[in-house]
Design a protein around this motif. Structure first.
Motif, PDB file in Angstrom:
ATOM      1  N   ASN A  40      39.708  34.502  48.875  1.00 39.05           N
ATOM      2  CA  ASN A  40      40.490  35.225  47.871  1.00 39.05           C
ATOM      3  C   ASN A  40      39.856  34.974  46.515  1.00 39.05           C
ATOM      4  OD1 ASN A  40      43.187  35.941  49.439  1.00 39.05           O
ATOM      5  ND2 ASN A  40      42.540  33.914  50.074  1.00 39.05           N
ATOM      6  N   THR A 126      46.081  35.628  51.861  1.00 42.52           N
ATOM      7  CA  THR A 126      46.916  35.481  50.663  1.00 42.52           C
ATOM      8  C   THR A 126      46.978  36.785  49.880  1.00 42.52           C
ATOM      9  OG1 THR A 126      46.293  33.161  50.527  1.00 42.52           O
ATOM     10  CG2 THR A 126      47.211  34.155  48.540  1.00 42.52           C
ATOM     11  N   GLY A 154      42.730  47.161  40.104  1.00 36.57           N
ATOM     12  CA  GLY A 154      41.846  46.264  40.873  1.00 36.57           C
ATOM     13  C   GLY A 154      41.801  46.756  42.302  1.00 36.57           C
ATOM     14  N   ALA A 155      41.768  48.106  42.447  1.00 39.72           N
ATOM     15  CA  ALA A 155      42.122  48.747  43.714  1.00 39.72           C
ATOM     16  C   ALA A 155      41.219  48.352  44.868  1.00 39.72           C
ATOM     17  CB  ALA A 155      42.112  50.259  43.531  1.00 39.72           C
ATOM     18  N   VAL A 159      43.944  42.298  47.116  1.00 41.52           N
ATOM     19  CA  VAL A 159      45.347  42.658  46.868  1.00 41.52           C
ATOM     20  C   VAL A 159      45.454  44.181  46.732  1.00 41.52           C
ATOM     21  CG1 VAL A 159      47.334  42.421  45.331  1.00 41.52           C
ATOM     22  CG2 VAL A 159      45.819  40.459  45.689  1.00 41.52           C
ATOM     23  N   VAL A 177      43.174  52.542  40.549  1.00 41.71           N
ATOM     24  CA  VAL A 177      42.359  52.346  39.350  1.00 41.71           C
ATOM     25  C   VAL A 177      41.247  51.372  39.730  1.00 41.71           C
ATOM     26  CG1 VAL A 177      42.269  51.511  36.973  1.00 41.71           C
ATOM     27  CG2 VAL A 177      44.316  52.712  37.810  1.00 41.71           C
ATOM     28  N   SER A 178      40.000  51.832  39.569  1.00 42.31           N
ATOM     29  CA  SER A 178      38.876  50.993  39.979  1.00 42.31           C
ATOM     30  C   SER A 178      37.740  51.080  38.969  1.00 42.31           C
ATOM     31  CB  SER A 178      38.370  51.446  41.354  1.00 42.31           C
ATOM     32  OG  SER A 178      37.230  50.694  41.704  1.00 42.31           O
ATOM     33  N   ARG A 198      38.484  52.503  35.629  1.00 40.69           N
ATOM     34  CA  ARG A 198      39.046  51.401  34.835  1.00 40.69           C
ATOM     35  C   ARG A 198      38.837  51.642  33.336  1.00 40.69           C
ATOM     36  NH1 ARG A 198      35.920  46.068  35.661  1.00 40.69           N
ATOM     37  NH2 ARG A 198      36.431  46.279  37.860  1.00 40.69           N
ATOM     38  N   GLY A 244      41.199  40.769  35.191  1.00 40.33           N
ATOM     39  CA  GLY A 244      40.618  41.263  33.931  1.00 40.33           C
ATOM     40  C   GLY A 244      40.974  40.373  32.741  1.00 40.33           C
ATOM     41  N   VAL A 265      55.004  38.392  40.191  1.00 39.42           N
ATOM     42  CA  VAL A 265      54.948  38.113  41.627  1.00 39.42           C
ATOM     43  C   VAL A 265      54.071  36.885  41.860  1.00 39.42           C
ATOM     44  CG1 VAL A 265      54.167  38.962  43.871  1.00 39.42           C
ATOM     45  CG2 VAL A 265      55.328  40.511  42.285  1.00 39.42           C
ATOM     46  N   ASP A 266      54.654  35.860  42.472  1.00 37.52           N
ATOM     47  CA  ASP A 266      53.927  34.650  42.832  1.00 37.52           C
ATOM     48  C   ASP A 266      53.979  34.472  44.339  1.00 37.52           C
ATOM     49  OD1 ASP A 266      52.864  31.864  42.732  1.00 37.52           O
ATOM     50  OD2 ASP A 266      54.860  31.443  43.488  1.00 37.52           O
ATOM     51  N   VAL A 268      52.351  31.627  45.827  1.00 30.69           N
ATOM     52  CA  VAL A 268      52.083  30.218  46.157  1.00 30.69           C
ATOM     53  C   VAL A 268      53.354  29.486  46.572  1.00 30.69           C
ATOM     54  CG1 VAL A 268      51.208  28.008  45.254  1.00 30.69           C
ATOM     55  CG2 VAL A 268      50.068  30.151  44.644  1.00 30.69           C
ATOM     56  N   VAL A 315      32.213  42.639  45.969  1.00 32.82           N
ATOM     57  CA  VAL A 315      32.786  42.638  47.318  1.00 32.82           C
ATOM     58  C   VAL A 315      33.942  43.637  47.322  1.00 32.82           C
ATOM     59  CG1 VAL A 315      34.100  41.225  48.965  1.00 32.82           C
ATOM     60  CG2 VAL A 315      32.162  40.231  47.768  1.00 32.82           C
TER      61      VAL A 315
END
Ligand code: NDP
Length: 324
Positions: A40, A126, A154-155, A159, A177-178, A198, A244, A265-266, A268, A315
């Motif tokens: 991740n 994750t 971050g498409a 995630v 959005v990329s 982006r 970003g 949103v978490d 962990v 990646v």
């Protein structure tokens, strides 16, 4: 056991695959034979040393893993049972999943839900689990497929890719959005109906034309500020990432004039009931094609190289690590 081990050498983080001793029971009441782990964004920060994720060295990285229980002193888990783990500081301050075995606390483990194999669970990992939490946050804010378009930033990351696949499976119109043109075909295969560069999100005003019913933001910074300014009345942004940057140069206007909700949103420290619910939905919602399209499979030995690639935005989708 074989493991990726991080050490500090002259202030630099170095990653090496080594044979090390399995930790004792004082570090957790369950020993898991790890079959699959994944990389991740946080793993990439830790392995490259580009983020201050790890404070105590040596450390075995890997914030998630799936495999079978080898031994458990908690009767809730039996030897041979398939389990998945994400978060709880594993791979940060507790030895993690990039190793043949992991010793953890039983309350951190989720039994693998029906419909998922350990391999599939780590293709999700994750990142995918967090995408599910983001989608659940939008649903809880009352955003339905009829509300309008949902945008994912971050498409082409882990995630982002999973969020697109999940939203598409649920019948939402998804806009990606990329920053990369090379990933457009991939994003369409996942279910994006439109793709925006982006670069269009570099600048914003306090309020702009209303465009989005919902948003999943993995990027933060100016991109998140622009999303907020473009949300429909009573829209919701589920914000989980900082790819970003961690700043948020915004104003109160979207909140006080358009009733916009910014939902953090978490993953962990998500409570166990929410984890079980999210994994069950992931098992049901993700189509077979997602696992084929979104996966790059690597070995433990390749983890350091791919961590570099993740930091260089080179990646796409999920990086699955075959451990044993
Ligand atoms: P990935 O590296 O897989 O994806 C991140 C994506 O963000 C990239 O693919 C790229 O998408 C985009 N991106 C990369 N660099 C920049 C930049 N400088 N500016 C804007 N966009 C950029 O990471 P993950 O999907 O694993 O994680 C995404 C984010 O979510 C991370 O910040 C991570 O820390 C966070 N996260 C948070 C969790 C939580 O519990 N809150 C859990 C999991 C992740 P593209 O090329 O398409 O633009």
């Amino acid at each position: 056991m074989k493991a990726v081990v991080l050490e500090q050498v002259e202030g630099q983080t170095q990653a090496e695959v080594k044979q090390i001793t399995v930790p004792g029971e004082e570090l957790g009441n369950v020993l898991v034979d790890v079959e699959w782990s994944s990389l991740n964004y946080k793993d990439a920060l830790a392995i490259t040393g580009k983020g201050k994720i790890i404070r105590n060295f040596p450390m075995v990285p890997g914030i998630d893993f799936a495999g079978r229980v080898a031994a458990s002193s908690d009767s809730a888990f039996n030897a041979g049972q398939e389990v998945v783990l994400t978060g709880w500081g594993v791979g940060e301050n507790h030895w993690g999943g990039l190793a043949e075995q992991a010793r953890v606390k039983s309350e951190w483990l989720v039994p693998l839900p029906a419909g998922l194999t350990a391999r599939k669970a780590m293709i999700v990992g994750t990142a995918g689990f967090t995408a599910m939490l983001c989608v659940m946050a939008l649903e809880e804010a009352g955003i339905t497929p009829q509300s309008g378009e949902v945008v994912v930033t971050g498409a082409s990351g882990g995630v982002g890719s999973t969020a697109i696949a999940l939203l598409h499976a649920l019948g939402y119109q998804v806009v990606a959005v990329s920053g990369r043109e090379s990933t457009h075909d991939y994003l369409r295969q996942l279910g994006a109906s439109r793709i925006l560069p982006r670069s269009e999100f570099a600048e914003t005003r306090p309020l702009e034309k209303q465009v989005w019913a919902g948003a999943v933001d993995t990027v933060g910074g100016n991109v998140l500020a622009k999303l907020l300014a473009q949300m429909n009345y009573s829209g919701c942004v589920a914000a989980c990432g900082l790819a970003g940057g961690f700043s948020l140069p915004t104003t109160v206007m979207p909140f006080i004039l358009r009733n916009v909700r910014l939902q953090g949103v978490d993953s962990v420290s998500a409570p166990i009931e929410r984890r079980i619910a999210a994994w069950e939905r992931l098992a049901k919602l993700l189509p077979e094609s997602f696992y084929q399209t979104a996966t790059t499979e690597i070995s433990l030995e390749q983890a350091a190289k791919f961590a570099d690639d993740i930091m260089n935005n080179a990646v796409q989708g999920r990086t699955l690590v075959k451990v044993s």
